[in-house]
Scaffold this motif. Structure first.
Motif, PDB file in Angstrom:
ATOM      1  N   ASN A 188       0.906  -1.258   0.009  1.00 44.19           N
ATOM      2  CA  ASN A 188      -0.029  -0.047  -0.005  1.00 44.19           C
ATOM      3  C   ASN A 188       0.767   1.401  -0.070  1.00 44.19           C
ATOM      4  N   ALA A 189       2.093   1.329   0.642  1.00 46.26           N
ATOM      5  CA  ALA A 189       2.918   2.340   0.798  1.00 46.26           C
ATOM      6  C   ALA A 189       3.452   2.557  -0.556  1.00 46.26           C
ATOM      7  N   ILE A 190       3.662   1.481  -1.131  1.00 46.11           N
ATOM      8  CA  ILE A 190       4.374   1.792  -2.712  1.00 46.11           C
ATOM      9  C   ILE A 190       3.293   2.267  -3.739  1.00 46.11           C
ATOM     10  N   ILE A 191       1.937   1.719  -3.478  1.00 51.44           N
ATOM     11  CA  ILE A 191       1.152   2.237  -4.554  1.00 51.44           C
ATOM     12  C   ILE A 191       0.819   3.616  -4.100  1.00 51.44           C
ATOM     13  N   GLU A 192       0.841   4.064  -2.887  1.00 51.13           N
ATOM     14  CA  GLU A 192       0.265   5.335  -2.586  1.00 51.13           C
ATOM     15  C   GLU A 192       1.545   6.245  -2.952  1.00 51.13           C
ATOM     16  N   HIS A 193       2.708   5.889  -2.528  1.00 49.42           N
ATOM     17  CA  HIS A 193       3.828   7.120  -2.714  1.00 49.42           C
ATOM     18  C   HIS A 193       4.921   6.977  -3.609  1.00 49.42           C
ATOM     19  N   SER A 194       4.977   5.611  -4.147  1.00 55.28           N
ATOM     20  CA  SER A 194       6.076   5.537  -5.272  1.00 55.28           C
ATOM     21  C   SER A 194       5.585   6.219  -6.502  1.00 55.28           C
ATOM     22  N   HIS A 195       6.497   6.398  -7.392  1.00 55.58           N
ATOM     23  CA  HIS A 195       6.052   7.214  -8.574  1.00 55.58           C
ATOM     24  C   HIS A 195       6.973   6.705  -9.774  1.00 55.58           C
ATOM     25  N   THR A 196       6.229   6.209 -10.774  1.00 56.27           N
ATOM     26  CA  THR A 196       6.723   5.544 -12.183  1.00 56.27           C
ATOM     27  C   THR A 196       6.573   6.242 -13.247  1.00 56.27           C
ATOM     28  N   CYS A 197       5.513   7.008 -13.401  1.00 57.63           N
ATOM     29  CA  CYS A 197       4.885   7.566 -14.634  1.00 57.63           C
ATOM     30  C   CYS A 197       6.063   8.510 -15.266  1.00 57.63           C
ATOM     31  N   TYR A 198       6.153   8.247 -16.465  1.00 59.21           N
ATOM     32  CA  TYR A 198       7.106   9.284 -17.126  1.00 59.21           C
ATOM     33  C   TYR A 198       6.280  10.543 -17.453  1.00 59.21           C
ATOM     34  N   GLU A 199       5.147  10.694 -17.389  1.00 58.19           N
ATOM     35  CA  GLU A 199       4.570  12.088 -17.477  1.00 58.19           C
ATOM     36  C   GLU A 199       4.334  12.704 -16.391  1.00 58.19           C
ATOM     37  N   GLY A 200       4.807  12.330 -15.197  1.00 57.35           N
ATOM     38  CA  GLY A 200       4.965  12.927 -13.875  1.00 57.35           C
ATOM     39  C   GLY A 200       3.581  13.174 -13.341  1.00 57.35           C
ATOM     40  N   ASP A 201       2.625  12.566 -13.823  1.00 59.94           N
ATOM     41  CA  ASP A 201       1.048  12.580 -13.494  1.00 59.94           C
ATOM     42  C   ASP A 201       0.828  12.148 -11.776  1.00 59.94           C
ATOM     43  N   ARG A 202       0.440  13.193 -11.111  1.00 61.90           N
ATOM     44  CA  ARG A 202       0.005  12.599  -9.662  1.00 61.90           C
ATOM     45  C   ARG A 202      -1.427  13.022  -9.451  1.00 61.90           C
ATOM     46  N   THR A 203      -2.179  13.296 -10.586  1.00 64.01           N
ATOM     47  CA  THR A 203      -3.702  13.749 -10.256  1.00 64.01           C
ATOM     48  C   THR A 203      -4.605  12.348 -10.470  1.00 64.01           C
ATOM     49  N   ASN A 204      -4.220  11.479 -11.400  1.00 64.34           N
ATOM     50  CA  ASN A 204      -4.992  10.532 -11.686  1.00 64.34           C
ATOM     51  C   ASN A 204      -4.532   9.025 -10.748  1.00 64.34           C
ATOM     52  N   ARG A 205      -5.519   8.853  -9.704  1.00 64.12           N
ATOM     53  CA  ARG A 205      -5.377   7.582  -8.679  1.00 64.12           C
ATOM     54  C   ARG A 205      -5.952   6.564  -9.390  1.00 64.12           C
ATOM     55  N   HIS A 206      -5.128   5.449  -9.572  1.00 63.06           N
ATOM     56  CA  HIS A 206      -5.783   4.117 -10.019  1.00 63.06           C
ATOM     57  C   HIS A 206      -5.448   3.136  -8.765  1.00 63.06           C
ATOM     58  N   ASP A 207      -5.885   2.045  -9.003  1.00 61.23           N
ATOM     59  CA  ASP A 207      -5.729   1.053  -8.135  1.00 61.23           C
ATOM     60  C   ASP A 207      -4.289   0.601  -7.825  1.00 61.23           C
ATOM     61  N   TRP A 208      -3.490   0.908  -8.868  1.00 63.07           N
ATOM     62  CA  TRP A 208      -2.087   0.539  -8.715  1.00 63.07           C
ATOM     63  C   TRP A 208      -1.323   1.876  -8.401  1.00 63.07           C
ATOM     64  N   GLY A 209      -1.676   2.819  -8.260  1.00 62.40           N
ATOM     65  CA  GLY A 209      -1.241   4.184  -8.012  1.00 62.40           C
ATOM     66  C   GLY A 209      -1.453   5.159  -8.850  1.00 62.40           C
ATOM     67  N   TYR A 210      -0.563   6.357  -8.682  1.00 57.43           N
ATOM     68  CA  TYR A 210      -0.628   7.331  -9.537  1.00 57.43           C
ATOM     69  C   TYR A 210      -0.249   7.601 -10.798  1.00 57.43           C
ATOM     70  N   CYS A 212      -0.466   8.743 -15.418  1.00 55.03           N
ATOM     71  CA  CYS A 212      -1.243   9.109 -16.705  1.00 55.03           C
ATOM     72  C   CYS A 212      -2.246   7.958 -17.082  1.00 55.03           C
ATOM     73  N   GLY A 213      -1.432   6.719 -16.827  1.00 55.79           N
ATOM     74  CA  GLY A 213      -2.235   5.627 -17.105  1.00 55.79           C
ATOM     75  C   GLY A 213      -1.945   5.073 -18.555  1.00 55.79           C
ATOM     76  N   VAL A 214      -1.491   5.992 -19.638  1.00 54.24           N
ATOM     77  CA  VAL A 214      -0.901   5.640 -20.828  1.00 54.24           C
ATOM     78  C   VAL A 214       0.334   5.484 -21.429  1.00 54.24           C
ATOM     79  N   CYS A 215       1.106   6.064 -20.589  1.00 52.26           N
ATOM     80  CA  CYS A 215       2.748   6.092 -20.979  1.00 52.26           C
ATOM     81  C   CYS A 215       3.293   4.656 -20.852  1.00 52.26           C
ATOM     82  N   PRO A 216       4.218   4.169 -21.323  1.00 55.15           N
ATOM     83  CA  PRO A 216       4.746   2.985 -21.305  1.00 55.15           C
ATOM     84  C   PRO A 216       4.859   2.561 -19.939  1.00 55.15           C
ATOM     85  N   ALA A 217       5.691   3.457 -19.005  1.00 54.15           N
ATOM     86  CA  ALA A 217       5.793   3.232 -17.639  1.00 54.15           C
ATOM     87  C   ALA A 217       4.484   2.704 -16.660  1.00 54.15           C
TER      88      ALA A 217
END
Ligand code: ZN
Length: 233
Positions: A188-210, A212-217
């Motif tokens: 849960n800590a990884i879902i909530e606080h880790s960041h992977t998205c190449y677009e730097g998006d932290r507005t869209n929250r999915h069940d796997w974390g924040y 953009c939902g479309v970039c390769p990462a």
């Protein structure tokens, strides 16, 4: 003698899992991060939050987690310009490598981490390099890393080991490893606080974390999470 490790910690899912892996095994764990002019500084913002949250999951982990340093590598980032450090589109380049490939990144990171480890009396580096999901990145290959560590040990005149607990895991197996190390509190800590998205998006929250939902990462992280979730169900 107390064992010590230096974890290459970027605040992504992989390095968060590596940090927990190291805290589970070493008496003293330090972390190092790099500011190489990533086009979104979000991961540098998330870093201390994720680091403190993981340490807070267990009194033993809190006691083992020691120093942290963020090294300024913006000069390198500028000369190694890629889609990760500029506003270029993320696509396949003529070389057959994605435009997110930053030439020599792991080589530079490992050299700087080796210098810090040397200063701190540490002879084990821990990194989230992985052949399974990023086989296109030649600096993630085991062969590259072996050669690099040999060069480091020679150049520092001191043994230097690199542990890569994720090398042969896919993203679903990385979630399983986090679950085995720290249970739902860690995942849960990884879902909530880790960041992977190449677009730097932290507005869209999915069940796997924040993200953009479309970039390769995001795509990789979402698929891995769904596979893990289905296998755990
Ligand atoms: Zn994304």
């Amino acid at each position: 003698m107390a064992s010590a490790a230096l974890v290459l910690f970027s605040a992504g899912q992989d390095s968060a899992t590596c940090l927990a892996w190291a805290l589970d095994r070493f008496d003293r764990v330090e972390t190092i991060g790099f500011d190489y002019g990533q086009r979104h500084a979000i991961e540098l913002t998330q870093r201390p939050i994720l680091r403190n949250t993981i340490a807070g999951l267990s009194p033993a982990w809190a006691e083992r987690l020691s120093g942290d340093i963020v090294v300024d590598l913006k000069g390198y980032g500028a000369l190694a310009e890629s889609a990760l450090t500029s506003d270029r589109a993320i696509e396949m380049a003529e070389s057959g490598l994605p435009s997110t490939f930053v030439p020599g990144r792991n080589l530079v990171f490992l050299t700087v981490a080796g210098a810090q480890a040397y200063r701190r009396g540490i002879d084990v580096l821990v990194g989230g390099m992985c052949e399974t999901d990023y086989s296109g990145y030649p600096d993630c290959r085991q062969e590259t890393l072996d050669a690099q560590l040999r060069a480091l040990a020679l150049g520092l005149a001191r043994p230097m080991r690199l542990e890569t607990p994720l090398m042969h895991l896919n993203k679903a197996q990385t979630w399983s490893l986090a679950d085995a190390l720290g249970g739902p509190a860690l995942t849960n800590a990884i879902i909530e606080h880790s960041h992977t998205c190449y677009e730097g998006d932290r507005t869209n929250r999915h069940d796997w974390g924040y993200g953009c939902g479309v970039c390769p990462a995001c795509d990789l992280r979402e698929k891995g999470f769904k596979t893990w979730e289905n296998s755990a169900a």
